[in-house]
Scaffold this motif. Structure first.
Motif, PDB file in Angstrom:
ATOM      1  N   ILE A 164      10.850  -5.788   6.859  1.00 43.14           N
ATOM      2  CA  ILE A 164      10.323  -4.616   6.167  1.00 43.14           C
ATOM      3  C   ILE A 164       9.968  -5.039   4.753  1.00 43.14           C
ATOM      4  CG2 ILE A 164      11.606  -2.932   7.546  1.00 43.14           C
ATOM      5  CD1 ILE A 164      13.442  -2.600   5.039  1.00 43.14           C
ATOM      6  N   ALA A 165       9.045  -4.322   4.141  1.00 48.16           N
ATOM      7  CA  ALA A 165       8.668  -4.581   2.749  1.00 48.16           C
ATOM      8  C   ALA A 165       8.861  -3.293   1.959  1.00 48.16           C
ATOM      9  CB  ALA A 165       7.219  -5.038   2.657  1.00 48.16           C
ATOM     10  N   VAL A 166       9.414  -3.442   0.778  1.00 48.18           N
ATOM     11  CA  VAL A 166       9.607  -2.309  -0.126  1.00 48.18           C
ATOM     12  C   VAL A 166       8.990  -2.660  -1.474  1.00 48.18           C
ATOM     13  CG1 VAL A 166      11.688  -1.502   1.036  1.00 48.18           C
ATOM     14  CG2 VAL A 166      11.908  -3.104  -0.842  1.00 48.18           C
ATOM     15  N   GLU A 167       8.647  -1.624  -2.239  1.00 47.36           N
ATOM     16  CA  GLU A 167       7.991  -1.861  -3.526  1.00 47.36           C
ATOM     17  C   GLU A 167       8.968  -2.378  -4.580  1.00 47.36           C
ATOM     18  OE1 GLU A 167       5.639   0.742  -6.857  1.00 47.36           O
ATOM     19  OE2 GLU A 167       5.291   1.199  -4.748  1.00 47.36           O
ATOM     20  N   GLY A 168      10.171  -1.845  -4.610  1.00 54.50           N
ATOM     21  CA  GLY A 168      11.144  -2.208  -5.633  1.00 54.50           C
ATOM     22  C   GLY A 168      12.014  -3.386  -5.225  1.00 54.50           C
ATOM     23  N   ASP A 169      13.029  -3.612  -6.016  1.00 57.97           N
ATOM     24  CA  ASP A 169      13.962  -4.716  -5.795  1.00 57.97           C
ATOM     25  C   ASP A 169      15.252  -4.192  -5.181  1.00 57.97           C
ATOM     26  OD1 ASP A 169      15.631  -6.902  -5.869  1.00 57.97           O
ATOM     27  OD2 ASP A 169      15.608  -7.127  -8.041  1.00 57.97           O
ATOM     28  N   PRO A 170      15.466  -4.396  -3.873  1.00 60.71           N
ATOM     29  CA  PRO A 170      16.678  -3.873  -3.242  1.00 60.71           C
ATOM     30  C   PRO A 170      17.950  -4.563  -3.723  1.00 60.71           C
ATOM     31  CG  PRO A 170      15.431  -5.196  -1.687  1.00 60.71           C
ATOM     32  CD  PRO A 170      14.590  -5.059  -2.924  1.00 60.71           C
ATOM     33  N   LEU A 171      17.842  -5.696  -4.386  1.00 61.95           N
ATOM     34  CA  LEU A 171      19.030  -6.339  -4.935  1.00 61.95           C
ATOM     35  C   LEU A 171      19.496  -5.649  -6.210  1.00 61.95           C
ATOM     36  CD1 LEU A 171      18.242 -10.107  -4.324  1.00 61.95           C
ATOM     37  CD2 LEU A 171      19.560  -8.530  -2.916  1.00 61.95           C
ATOM     38  N   SER A 172      18.586  -4.939  -6.864  1.00 65.86           N
ATOM     39  CA  SER A 172      18.949  -4.138  -8.039  1.00 65.86           C
ATOM     40  C   SER A 172      19.342  -2.725  -7.636  1.00 65.86           C
ATOM     41  CB  SER A 172      17.783  -4.064  -9.025  1.00 65.86           C
ATOM     42  OG  SER A 172      17.499  -5.335  -9.538  1.00 65.86           O
ATOM     43  N   ASP A 173      18.678  -2.209  -6.591  1.00 67.77           N
ATOM     44  CA  ASP A 173      18.942  -0.851  -6.116  1.00 67.77           C
ATOM     45  C   ASP A 173      18.741  -0.821  -4.607  1.00 67.77           C
ATOM     46  OD1 ASP A 173      19.137   1.854  -5.577  1.00 67.77           O
ATOM     47  OD2 ASP A 173      17.322   2.399  -6.665  1.00 67.77           O
ATOM     48  N   VAL A 174      19.841  -0.883  -3.862  1.00 69.62           N
ATOM     49  CA  VAL A 174      19.756  -0.925  -2.397  1.00 69.62           C
ATOM     50  C   VAL A 174      19.075   0.331  -1.841  1.00 69.62           C
ATOM     51  CG1 VAL A 174      22.003   0.078  -1.822  1.00 69.62           C
ATOM     52  CG2 VAL A 174      21.047  -1.712  -0.367  1.00 69.62           C
ATOM     53  N   GLY A 175      19.026   1.411  -2.632  1.00 72.22           N
ATOM     54  CA  GLY A 175      18.327   2.620  -2.229  1.00 72.22           C
ATOM     55  C   GLY A 175      16.835   2.404  -1.991  1.00 72.22           C
ATOM     56  N   GLU A 176      16.291   1.330  -2.536  1.00 67.46           N
ATOM     57  CA  GLU A 176      14.872   0.990  -2.306  1.00 67.46           C
ATOM     58  C   GLU A 176      14.584   0.825  -0.810  1.00 67.46           C
ATOM     59  OE1 GLU A 176      12.268   0.808  -4.327  1.00 67.46           O
ATOM     60  OE2 GLU A 176      13.384   1.176  -6.160  1.00 67.46           O
ATOM     61  N   LEU A 177      15.582   0.456  -0.046  1.00 69.66           N
ATOM     62  CA  LEU A 177      15.391   0.243   1.395  1.00 69.66           C
ATOM     63  C   LEU A 177      15.116   1.535   2.147  1.00 69.66           C
ATOM     64  CD1 LEU A 177      18.134  -2.451   1.999  1.00 69.66           C
ATOM     65  CD2 LEU A 177      15.673  -2.805   1.775  1.00 69.66           C
ATOM     66  N   ALA A 178      15.337   2.669   1.500  1.00 69.55           N
ATOM     67  CA  ALA A 178      15.062   3.960   2.125  1.00 69.55           C
ATOM     68  C   ALA A 178      13.579   4.312   2.082  1.00 69.55           C
ATOM     69  CB  ALA A 178      15.876   5.055   1.449  1.00 69.55           C
ATOM     70  N   ASP A 179      12.801   3.608   1.267  1.00 65.93           N
ATOM     71  CA  ASP A 179      11.364   3.882   1.133  1.00 65.93           C
ATOM     72  C   ASP A 179      10.583   2.637   1.552  1.00 65.93           C
ATOM     73  OD1 ASP A 179       8.939   5.045   0.519  1.00 65.93           O
ATOM     74  OD2 ASP A 179       9.139   4.745  -1.644  1.00 65.93           O
ATOM     75  N   VAL A 180      10.385   2.484   2.848  1.00 65.74           N
ATOM     76  CA  VAL A 180       9.745   1.296   3.420  1.00 65.74           C
ATOM     77  C   VAL A 180       8.228   1.416   3.294  1.00 65.74           C
ATOM     78  CG1 VAL A 180       9.424  -0.027   5.531  1.00 65.74           C
ATOM     79  CG2 VAL A 180      11.666   0.924   4.987  1.00 65.74           C
ATOM     80  N   ASP A 181       7.601   0.370   2.749  1.00 60.40           N
ATOM     81  CA  ASP A 181       6.145   0.349   2.573  1.00 60.40           C
ATOM     82  C   ASP A 181       5.421  -0.326   3.734  1.00 60.40           C
ATOM     83  OD1 ASP A 181       5.950   1.609  -0.042  1.00 60.40           O
ATOM     84  OD2 ASP A 181       6.983  -0.168  -0.776  1.00 60.40           O
ATOM     85  N   ALA A 182       6.064  -1.276   4.406  1.00 62.96           N
ATOM     86  CA  ALA A 182       5.427  -1.973   5.524  1.00 62.96           C
ATOM     87  C   ALA A 182       6.498  -2.453   6.491  1.00 62.96           C
ATOM     88  CB  ALA A 182       4.615  -3.171   5.029  1.00 62.96           C
ATOM     89  N   VAL A 183       6.111  -2.489   7.774  1.00 64.31           N
ATOM     90  CA  VAL A 183       6.988  -2.993   8.831  1.00 64.31           C
ATOM     91  C   VAL A 183       6.263  -4.128   9.536  1.00 64.31           C
ATOM     92  CG1 VAL A 183       8.147  -2.434  11.004  1.00 64.31           C
ATOM     93  CG2 VAL A 183       8.074  -0.738   9.166  1.00 64.31           C
ATOM     94  N   ILE A 184       6.949  -5.241   9.683  1.00 63.32           N
ATOM     95  CA  ILE A 184       6.424  -6.392  10.423  1.00 63.32           C
ATOM     96  C   ILE A 184       7.299  -6.554  11.661  1.00 63.32           C
ATOM     97  CG2 ILE A 184       5.828  -8.843  10.330  1.00 63.32           C
ATOM     98  CD1 ILE A 184       4.445  -7.111   8.139  1.00 63.32           C
ATOM     99  N   LYS A 185       6.710  -6.470  12.843  1.00 65.82           N
ATOM    100  CA  LYS A 185       7.426  -6.586  14.109  1.00 65.82           C
ATOM    101  C   LYS A 185       6.822  -7.739  14.892  1.00 65.82           C
ATOM    102  CE  LYS A 185       9.872  -4.978  17.659  1.00 65.82           C
ATOM    103  NZ  LYS A 185      11.170  -5.561  17.807  1.00 65.82           N
ATOM    104  N   ALA A 186       7.648  -8.704  15.235  1.00 61.82           N
ATOM    105  CA  ALA A 186       7.189  -9.877  15.993  1.00 61.82           C
ATOM    106  C   ALA A 186       6.048 -10.591  15.246  1.00 61.82           C
ATOM    107  CB  ALA A 186       6.784  -9.521  17.406  1.00 61.82           C
ATOM    108  N   GLY A 187       6.119 -10.586  13.919  1.00 55.27           N
ATOM    109  CA  GLY A 187       5.138 -11.283  13.106  1.00 55.27           C
ATOM    110  C   GLY A 187       3.850 -10.520  12.863  1.00 55.27           C
ATOM    111  N   ARG A 188       3.755  -9.264  13.337  1.00 56.49           N
ATOM    112  CA  ARG A 188       2.530  -8.460  13.151  1.00 56.49           C
ATOM    113  C   ARG A 188       2.859  -7.165  12.421  1.00 56.49           C
ATOM    114  NH1 ARG A 188      -1.736  -9.828  17.120  1.00 56.49           N
ATOM    115  NH2 ARG A 188      -0.944 -11.627  18.235  1.00 56.49           N
TER     116      ARG A 188
END
Length: 63
Positions: A36-60
């Motif tokens: 998954i891709a998120v806009e912010g830094d989940p290492l600074s704020d794990v809450g960033e993982l709640a707002d997913v910008d892109a999903v990559i499944k099986a490399g696509r």
């Protein structure tokens, strides 16, 4: 847990517990390629993982 430890628990450590290490829970050649891709830094704020910008499944990217 730190944000990094929480992410590892949900990915790498979970894969290890299920006997799937090396195939899932990692970013590596031969792994499934699910991300998954998120806009912010989940290492600074794990809450960033709640707002997913892109999903990559099986490399696509899933739209």
């Amino acid at each position: 847990m730190t944000p990094l430890q929480a992410i590892q628990a949900a990915t790498r450590n979970a894969a290890d517990a299920l006997g799937q290490s090396g195939e899932v829970g990692v970013i590596a050649p031969g792994a499934w390629g699910d991300l998954i891709a998120v806009e912010g830094d989940p290492l600074s704020d794990v809450g960033e993982l709640a707002d997913v910008d892109a999903v990559i499944k099986a490399g696509r990217r899933i739209k």
